[in-house]
Design a protein around this motif. Sequence first.
Motif, PDB file in Angstrom:
ATOM      1  N   UNK A   1       0.834  -1.203   0.000  1.00 26.77           N
ATOM      2  CA  UNK A   1       0.000   0.000   0.000  1.00 26.77           C
ATOM      3  C   UNK A   1       0.868   1.253   0.000  1.00 26.77           C
ATOM      4  N   UNK A   2       1.923   1.263   0.824  1.00 24.88           N
ATOM      5  CA  UNK A   2       2.812   2.427   0.865  1.00 24.88           C
ATOM      6  C   UNK A   2       3.525   2.638  -0.465  1.00 24.88           C
ATOM      7  N   UNK A   3       3.896   1.558  -1.123  1.00 27.94           N
ATOM      8  CA  UNK A   3       4.517   1.673  -2.442  1.00 27.94           C
ATOM      9  C   UNK A   3       3.525   2.248  -3.445  1.00 27.94           C
ATOM     10  N   UNK A   4       2.297   1.801  -3.395  1.00 29.30           N
ATOM     11  CA  UNK A   4       1.261   2.324  -4.285  1.00 29.30           C
ATOM     12  C   UNK A   4       1.055   3.820  -4.065  1.00 29.30           C
ATOM     13  N   UNK A   5       1.015   4.227  -2.803  1.00 27.76           N
ATOM     14  CA  UNK A   5       0.835   5.647  -2.485  1.00 27.76           C
ATOM     15  C   UNK A   5       1.986   6.474  -3.041  1.00 27.76           C
ATOM     16  N   UNK A   6       3.207   5.969  -2.909  1.00 23.87           N
ATOM     17  CA  UNK A   6       4.361   6.709  -3.431  1.00 23.87           C
ATOM     18  C   UNK A   6       4.392   6.737  -4.952  1.00 23.87           C
ATOM     19  N   UNK A   7       3.856   5.700  -5.591  1.00 25.37           N
ATOM     20  CA  UNK A   7       3.922   5.602  -7.048  1.00 25.37           C
ATOM     21  C   UNK A   7       2.871   6.467  -7.746  1.00 25.37           C
ATOM     22  N   UNK A   8       1.848   6.904  -7.039  1.00 29.29           N
ATOM     23  CA  UNK A   8       0.769   7.673  -7.670  1.00 29.29           C
ATOM     24  C   UNK A   8       1.277   8.944  -8.355  1.00 29.29           C
ATOM     25  N   UNK A   9       2.146   9.757  -7.735  1.00 27.56           N
ATOM     26  CA  UNK A   9       2.629  10.951  -8.450  1.00 27.56           C
ATOM     27  C   UNK A   9       3.377  10.617  -9.754  1.00 27.56           C
ATOM     28  N   UNK A  10       4.123   9.527  -9.747  1.00 22.77           N
ATOM     29  CA  UNK A  10       4.833   9.140 -10.963  1.00 22.77           C
ATOM     30  C   UNK A  10       3.834   8.705 -12.026  1.00 22.77           C
ATOM     31  N   UNK A  11       2.836   7.932 -11.629  1.00 29.42           N
ATOM     32  CA  UNK A  11       1.806   7.515 -12.583  1.00 29.42           C
ATOM     33  C   UNK A  11       1.067   8.715 -13.165  1.00 29.42           C
ATOM     34  N   UNK A  12       0.784   9.690 -12.326  1.00 31.87           N
ATOM     35  CA  UNK A  12       0.107  10.904 -12.803  1.00 31.87           C
ATOM     36  C   UNK A  12       0.984  11.668 -13.794  1.00 31.87           C
ATOM     37  N   UNK A  13       2.270  11.756 -13.532  1.00 35.43           N
ATOM     38  CA  UNK A  13       3.180  12.441 -14.449  1.00 35.43           C
ATOM     39  C   UNK A  13       3.255  11.714 -15.789  1.00 35.43           C
ATOM     40  N   UNK A  14       3.274  10.388 -15.760  1.00 35.47           N
ATOM     41  CA  UNK A  14       3.296   9.613 -17.006  1.00 35.47           C
ATOM     42  C   UNK A  14       2.003   9.838 -17.782  1.00 35.47           C
ATOM     43  N   UNK A  15       0.888   9.818 -17.085  1.00 36.48           N
ATOM     44  CA  UNK A  15      -0.396  10.050 -17.758  1.00 36.48           C
ATOM     45  C   UNK A  15      -0.468  11.454 -18.354  1.00 36.48           C
ATOM     46  N   UNK A  16       0.041  12.450 -17.652  1.00 40.84           N
ATOM     47  CA  UNK A  16       0.062  13.813 -18.185  1.00 40.84           C
ATOM     48  C   UNK A  16       0.942  13.904 -19.419  1.00 40.84           C
ATOM     49  N   UNK A  17       2.064  13.200 -19.410  1.00 41.05           N
ATOM     50  CA  UNK A  17       2.938  13.198 -20.588  1.00 41.05           C
ATOM     51  C   UNK A  17       2.248  12.550 -21.770  1.00 41.05           C
ATOM     52  N   UNK A  18       1.519  11.488 -21.530  1.00 41.31           N
ATOM     53  CA  UNK A  18       0.782  10.818 -22.620  1.00 41.31           C
ATOM     54  C   UNK A  18      -0.299  11.742 -23.164  1.00 41.31           C
ATOM     55  N   UNK A  19      -0.971  12.456 -22.279  1.00 41.52           N
ATOM     56  CA  UNK A  19      -2.036  13.390 -22.705  1.00 41.52           C
ATOM     57  C   UNK A  19      -1.454  14.519 -23.551  1.00 41.52           C
ATOM     58  N   UNK A  20      -0.252  14.989 -23.212  1.00 44.66           N
ATOM     59  CA  UNK A  20       0.380  16.057 -23.996  1.00 44.66           C
ATOM     60  C   UNK A  20       0.742  15.567 -25.389  1.00 44.66           C
ATOM     61  N   UNK A  21       1.180  14.304 -25.482  1.00 43.50           N
ATOM     62  CA  UNK A  21       1.555  13.738 -26.771  1.00 43.50           C
ATOM     63  C   UNK A  21       0.342  13.613 -27.679  1.00 43.50           C
ATOM     64  N   UNK A  22      -0.791  13.233 -27.085  1.00 41.42           N
ATOM     65  CA  UNK A  22      -2.012  13.071 -27.862  1.00 41.42           C
ATOM     66  C   UNK A  22      -2.512  14.421 -28.260  1.00 41.42           C
TER      67      UNK A  22
END
Length: 127
Positions: A106-127
């Motif tokens: 759970x703690x790893x998931x919580x820490x990974x959320x900002x990275x996942x959000x940054x990846x999703x934002x990068x994908x949205x910019x590419x599209x």
Amino acid sequence: MDIIKVVSFAFIALAVIVTIRKERQDLAIQISLVAGILIFIFMITKISSVLQLLQELAIKANIDFIYLDVVFKILGISYLASFCSEICRDAGESNLASKVEFAGKILILVLAIPILMAVLQSIMKIM
């Protein structure tokens, strides 16, 4: 070689633990805990050199330190949760070990959320 030192120390500790466990279960668990901590302390120098190398590579690749810091925290959580759960299993508390592993995930998931959000934002910019 360092692994020979670690394995030798672990086998000696194991022999002592197996011998003592028959008479004093509580003392055997404490010896196991101390042996694990000593091995962990011995490995900290190796871990720190790897972390230093990763930091140098991040500087060369212009990777933001925020992401690298999160990855280091995730690695630390996973190693500590694994170490603690194995000690709990050695003590015969597999139920507690499972809870420690769950908390680590759970703690790893919580820490990974900002990275996942940054990846999703990068994908949205590419599209």
